[in-house]
Design an enzyme around this catalytic site. Structure first.
Site: not given
Ligand code: NAD
Length: 479
Positions: A174, A380, A227, A282, A177-178
């Site tokens: 999955k 963050e 996140s 990240c 979606e962005r």
């Molecule tokens: P996000 O948490 O908003 O989304 C990640 C995924 O989770 C997406 O597929 C999204 O659809 C899903 N999602 C979002 N909200 C949800 C919810 N409430 N319940 C279930 N699923 C949900 O993250 P993002 O904005 O796409 O990405 C940026 C974040 O990812 C930053 O915090 C960054 O630090 C982190 N990140 C971490 C690493 C790492 O290796 N630690 C790598 C890349 C990004």
């Protein structure tokens, strides 16, 4: 308007009945590229079913054949690397050069996967008792789910899919979606390389699809990157449903600059780390702890180089920094700039001004005189905002960094081996850089943060990746 499809059984599936769609934007231009449907569970059921029915045959396919799939995949990814990078730049906004490097990092995981016959070998000990031998073999888990963020649309799916699939599992991805478009290209190329139908499936959606993956008993393991709050939720929910889970979360990365650092190289590294991908990595530098007298000169140079950065669409080869992902995210980043200024930090460079009119741009932003308890030093931001904290010693700097609840990465800039050694042994973070701005993943090593940047045991990639996607079976035999 194009309706962005799912990918099930090696076919694009355009949903017929759906209740909700959301636009996929080019964040550099605000143009709508397509509408993605947010699945209500119908496509997820089809995808899990496809993955479950592909599993018996795929897991019984000789490991050499599974590995050869990834030799062919590697060649296809290389051949289409520019096109993949252009896709990433278009839907994510990062620069073409950055996107090209991202695809390269993903290809390295495919190279790791191609070595699976060696990596998946078991162990044997003969004569554990008279006439008795014991053997350990690795078995794939079954259907595995992956949930990925928007900031690396190519690399992060490639942290997961090659290692899971080469180990004999089948996969339901999955993507964010962005940014769901690059994942489709990755899937189509895997099919072209010879992956049987059902081995990799993609379902587009938001929380309901994530919840479906976390709760479905046919899904044995979950890899998540995103996140921190969602990582924690995914970890807890998947574990409650009896699944193996690795959940990589958010970050607040501290970079420590000592007075003996090579200034030019340090400034270059910090510029790339803090402002590359508009701060949406990240591993991005978010706080610099400047030790002793180095702060003033460092700030002057960062300020001057910030003024030189060329902002523009990711897809324009002249651009050095693209936009952030959405207008709502830009507003969030701007609110941190306001909060920093209101808390009394000195705004040296204000990224709210001088940005292109179209697109979700924030310019390089620099704060001085930040104190550790300010929100800009703790949360963050995930945008191009760099905060300088001044400290008197390396020990104080490490102590400040360790106060963070996150521990994804940390970097030190110095010419002293002793300082580097102290840093290595005392800093609480999973990925360390020494004179490196972005301690980027190296496929052959495990990748993950510590503390609230990671929930789980086995990290992504490296041997950990293969361990995560297999379980061990021990056979003791007497003949
Ligand atoms: P996000 O948490 O908003 O989304 C990640 C995924 O989770 C997406 O597929 C999204 O659809 C899903 N999602 C979002 N909200 C949800 C919810 N409430 N319940 C279930 N699923 C949900 O993250 P993002 O904005 O796409 O990405 C940026 C974040 O990812 C930053 O915090 C960054 O630090 C982190 N990140 C971490 C690493 C790492 O290796 N630690 C790598 C890349 C990004």
């Amino acid at each position: 308007m194009t309706l962005w499809p799912h990918w099930i059984d090696n076919r694009r599936e355009v949903p017929r009945d759906f209740t909700e769609t959301t636009p996929i934007y080019n964040p550099s231009t605000e143009e709508v590229l397509a509408e993605v449907t947010l699945d209500d569970g119908t496509a997820l059921e089809a995808a899990i079913r496809a993955a479950a029915s592909a599993f018996p045959e795929w897991s019984a396919t000789p490991v050499l054949e599974r590995a050869r799939l990834f030799f062919r995949y590697r060649e296809l990814l290389e051949r289409h690397r520019q096109e993949l990078a252009a896709n990433v730049a278009r839907e994510n906004g990062k620069t073409l050069q950055d996107a090209y490097q991202e695809v390269g990092r993903g290809i390295e995981v495919v190279e790791l996967a191609a070595g699976a016959p060696n990596l998946l070998k078991g162990e044997i000990l003969t004569e554990v008792a008279h006439g008795v031998d014991t053997t350990m073999v690795r078995a794939p888990l079954g259907v595995v789910g992956g949930i990925t963020p928007y900031n690396f649309p190519a690399m992060i799916p490639l942290w997961m899919v090659p290692l899971a699939v080469v180990s004999g599992n089948t996969f339901v991805l999955k993507p964010s979606e962005r940014t769901p478009m690059t994942a489709m290209m990755l899937a189509e190329l895997l099919a072209e390389a010879g992956a049987p139908a059902g081995v990799l499936n993609i379902v587009n959606g938001g929380k309901p699809v994530v919840d479906g993956l976390l709760e479905d008993p046919r899904v044995r393991a979950i890899s998540f990157v995103g996140s921190q709050p969602v990582a924690k939720y995914v970890y807890e929910t998947a574990a409650r449903h009896g699944k193996r889970v690795q959940a990589l979360g958010g970050a607040k990365n501290y970079h420590i600059v000592l007075p003996d650092a090579n200034l030019e190289a340090t400034v270059d590294a910090l510029m790339g780390s803090a402002y590359g991908a508009a701060g949406q990595r990240c591993l991005a530098a978010s706080v610099v702890v400047a030790v002793g007298p180095v702060a003033d000169v460092l700030i002057d140079r960062l300020h001057a180089q910030g003024d030189q950065l060329v902002l523009g669409p990711g897809t324009d080869p002249r651009s050095q920094m693209g936009p952030v992902i959405r207008d709502a995210h830009r507003q969030r980043v701007l609110s941190f700039i306001e909060a920093g200024a209101a808390a009394g930090a000195r705004l040296i460079r204000d990224g709210r001004a001088g940005v292109p009119e179209r697109g979700y741009f924030v310019g390089p932003t620099l704060f001085d005189q930040v104190s550790p308890d300010m929100v800009i030093a703790q949360e963050e931001i995930f945008g191009p905002v760099l905060s300088i904290i001044r400290a008197k010693s390396l020990e104080e700097a490490v102590h400040l960094a360790n106060r963070s609840r996150f521990g994804n990465t940390a970097s030190l800039y110095t010419q002293s081996g002793g300082a580097a050694r102290y840093f290595r042994d005392h800093i609480q973070a999973g990925m360390l850089g020494i004179n490196i701005g972005v301690a980027a993943p190296v496929a052959w090593f495990p990748f993950s943060g510590w503390k609230e940047s990671f929930y789980g045991d086995l990290h992504a990639t490296g041997r950990d990746g293969l361990e995560f996607y297999t379980e061990k079976r021990v056979i003791t035999e007497r003949w």
